[in-house]
Design an enzyme around this catalytic site. Structure first.
Site, PDB file in Angstrom:
ATOM      1  N   SER A  21       1.116  -1.322   0.044  1.00  0.00           N
ATOM      2  CA  SER A  21       0.115   0.001   0.025  1.00  0.00           C
ATOM      3  C   SER A  21       0.784   1.057   0.083  1.00  0.00           C
ATOM      4  O   SER A  21       0.505   2.370  -0.524  1.00  0.00           O
ATOM      5  CB  SER A  21      -0.904   0.124   1.126  1.00  0.00           C
ATOM      6  OG  SER A  21      -0.502   0.250   2.372  1.00  0.00           O
ATOM      7  N   ASN A  22       1.906   1.380   0.827  1.00  0.00           N
ATOM      8  CA  ASN A  22       2.891   2.473   0.680  1.00  0.00           C
ATOM      9  C   ASN A  22       3.415   2.528  -0.756  1.00  0.00           C
ATOM     10  O   ASN A  22       3.590   3.812  -1.156  1.00  0.00           O
ATOM     11  CB  ASN A  22       4.047   2.303   1.702  1.00  0.00           C
ATOM     12  CG  ASN A  22       3.459   2.485   3.064  1.00  0.00           C
ATOM     13  OD1 ASN A  22       3.393   4.006   3.311  1.00  0.00           O
ATOM     14  ND2 ASN A  22       2.989   1.629   3.851  1.00  0.00           N
ATOM     15  N   LYS A  73      23.305 -13.899   0.647  1.00  0.00           N
ATOM     16  CA  LYS A  73      22.935 -12.535   0.833  1.00  0.00           C
ATOM     17  C   LYS A  73      23.755 -11.555  -0.292  1.00  0.00           C
ATOM     18  O   LYS A  73      23.115 -10.700  -0.903  1.00  0.00           O
ATOM     19  CB  LYS A  73      22.808 -11.760   2.008  1.00  0.00           C
ATOM     20  CG  LYS A  73      22.292 -10.508   2.097  1.00  0.00           C
ATOM     21  CD  LYS A  73      21.810 -10.221   3.535  1.00  0.00           C
ATOM     22  CE  LYS A  73      21.015  -8.899   3.522  1.00  0.00           C
ATOM     23  NZ  LYS A  73      20.117  -8.884   4.633  1.00  0.00           N
ATOM     24  N   ASN A 115      13.669   4.436   4.489  1.00  0.00           N
ATOM     25  CA  ASN A 115      12.461   3.459   4.969  1.00  0.00           C
ATOM     26  C   ASN A 115      11.361   4.215   5.891  1.00  0.00           C
ATOM     27  O   ASN A 115      11.493   5.199   6.392  1.00  0.00           O
ATOM     28  CB  ASN A 115      13.247   2.763   5.932  1.00  0.00           C
ATOM     29  CG  ASN A 115      12.343   1.474   6.545  1.00  0.00           C
ATOM     30  OD1 ASN A 115      11.696   0.720   5.527  1.00  0.00           O
ATOM     31  ND2 ASN A 115      12.314   1.307   7.826  1.00  0.00           N
ATOM     32  N   HIS A 117       8.793   3.458   8.950  1.00  0.00           N
ATOM     33  CA  HIS A 117       8.482   2.699   9.879  1.00  0.00           C
ATOM     34  C   HIS A 117       7.024   3.086  10.909  1.00  0.00           C
ATOM     35  O   HIS A 117       7.194   4.481  11.058  1.00  0.00           O
ATOM     36  CB  HIS A 117       9.842   2.701  10.963  1.00  0.00           C
ATOM     37  CG  HIS A 117       9.615   1.557  12.027  1.00  0.00           C
ATOM     38  ND1 HIS A 117       9.932   0.312  11.647  1.00  0.00           N
ATOM     39  CD2 HIS A 117       9.418   1.702  13.406  1.00  0.00           C
ATOM     40  CE1 HIS A 117       9.532  -0.327  13.089  1.00  0.00           C
ATOM     41  NE2 HIS A 117       9.376   0.328  13.927  1.00  0.00           N
TER      42      HIS A 117
HETATM   43  C1  GRF Z   1       4.055  -0.387   6.674  1.00  0.00           C
HETATM   44  O1  GRF Z   1       3.162  -0.544   7.984  1.00  0.00           O
HETATM   45  C2  GRF Z   1       5.413   0.138   6.910  1.00  0.00           C
HETATM   46  O2  GRF Z   1       5.452   1.024   7.859  1.00  0.00           O
HETATM   47  C3  GRF Z   1       6.263  -1.018   7.452  1.00  0.00           C
HETATM   48  O3  GRF Z   1       5.673  -2.298   6.889  1.00  0.00           O
HETATM   49  C4  GRF Z   1       4.207  -1.821   6.596  1.00  0.00           C
HETATM   50  C5  GRF Z   1       4.162  -2.178   5.230  1.00  0.00           C
HETATM   51  O4  GRF Z   1       2.825  -1.990   4.431  1.00  0.00           O
HETATM   52  N1  GRF Z   1       7.593  -1.180   7.137  1.00  0.00           N
HETATM   53  P1  GRF Z   1       2.477  -2.059   2.909  1.00  0.00           P
HETATM   54  O5  GRF Z   1       3.144  -3.507   2.301  1.00  0.00           O
HETATM   55  O6  GRF Z   1       3.254  -0.750   2.332  1.00  0.00           O
HETATM   56  O7  GRF Z   1       1.043  -2.005   2.787  1.00  0.00           O
END
Ligand code: GRF
Length: 201
Positions: A21-22, A73, A115, A117
């Site tokens: 979603s982000n 990795k 990132n 968070h």
């Molecule tokens: C979000 O809450 C972000 O802050 C964390 O992982 C989640 C990812 O959500 N790092 P999405 O996959 O972007 O919906």
């Protein structure tokens, strides 16, 4: 933003492992001309991630790298780097990327990885941040966008926003935090670029 300004925007890769979603919020901000960076590709480490379908719906290429196809990795990250090079990527945004970024990528993109968070860092670093804050009955929650370095969720903070929630419904809180993330991430990318891009890179 004028169309001329949009020609030389920094080129962005979004790393996602799950829902995405982000990732979608970043791409939509670009499409709505609210983002001073151009999302070019989604890098995904999980072939079952809903982020893959979101990428297709957004007309954005997605490249899948499965860790099990690599011996370690370093070779996993080297393959990702080759892909980033082929797209001339300038900056990386982690958006629910469920892996610690290793030296290979960190050294290739020093200070150029962001990132998001779901907590008021430095509180609640690591996994399940919203749940842990909720279980502690905090009155304030929040979201942080920070630069990625070798520490876990510990790099320089670019943007942080608080959310006051006094209810008792975890799902409601989670949804409020995610909505805040979707607004904050594009804003934070713009702030990062204004402050750093012209001078540092
Ligand atoms: C979000 O809450 C972000 O802050 C964390 O992982 C989640 C990812 O959500 N790092 P999405 O996959 O972007 O919906």
């Amino acid at each position: 933003m004028t169309s001329r300004q949009r020609v030389n925007l920094p080129r962005l890769a979004v790393f996602a492992s799950g829902n995405g979603s982000n990732f979608e919020a970043i791409v939509r901000a670009y499409k709505n001309k609210h983002l001073y960076a151009n999302p070019i590709v989604c890098i995904c480490d999980n072939e079952k991630a809903p982020a893959i379908e979101r990428a297709a719906n957004l007309d954005l290429p997605v490249t899948i790298f499965r860790p099990k196809d690599f011996s370690d990795k370093c070779s996993f990250e080297s393959a990702i780097l080759q892909c980033l090079d082929s797209y001339n990527i300038d900056i990386i945004c982690l958006a629910g990327y469920m892996r610690i970024v290793g030296r290979t990528i960190l050294e290739a993109y020093p200070g150029r990885i962001l990132n998001i968070h779901p907590s008021l860092l430095p509180l609640y670093k690591g996994k399940n941040a919203i749940r842990r804050a909720f279980d502690d009955k905090r009155a304030e929650y929040g979201v942080t966008v920070h630069v990625v370095d070798v520490t876990l969720d510990g790099g320089e903070i670019i943007c942080q926003e608080k959310l006051v929630y006094e209810g008792s419904n975890y799902e409601e809180l989670e949804s409020k935090v995610h909505n805040l993330e979707h607004k904050l991430y594009p804003k934070a990318i713009n702030k990062f670029l204004e402050e750093k891009w012209a001078n540092q890179f």
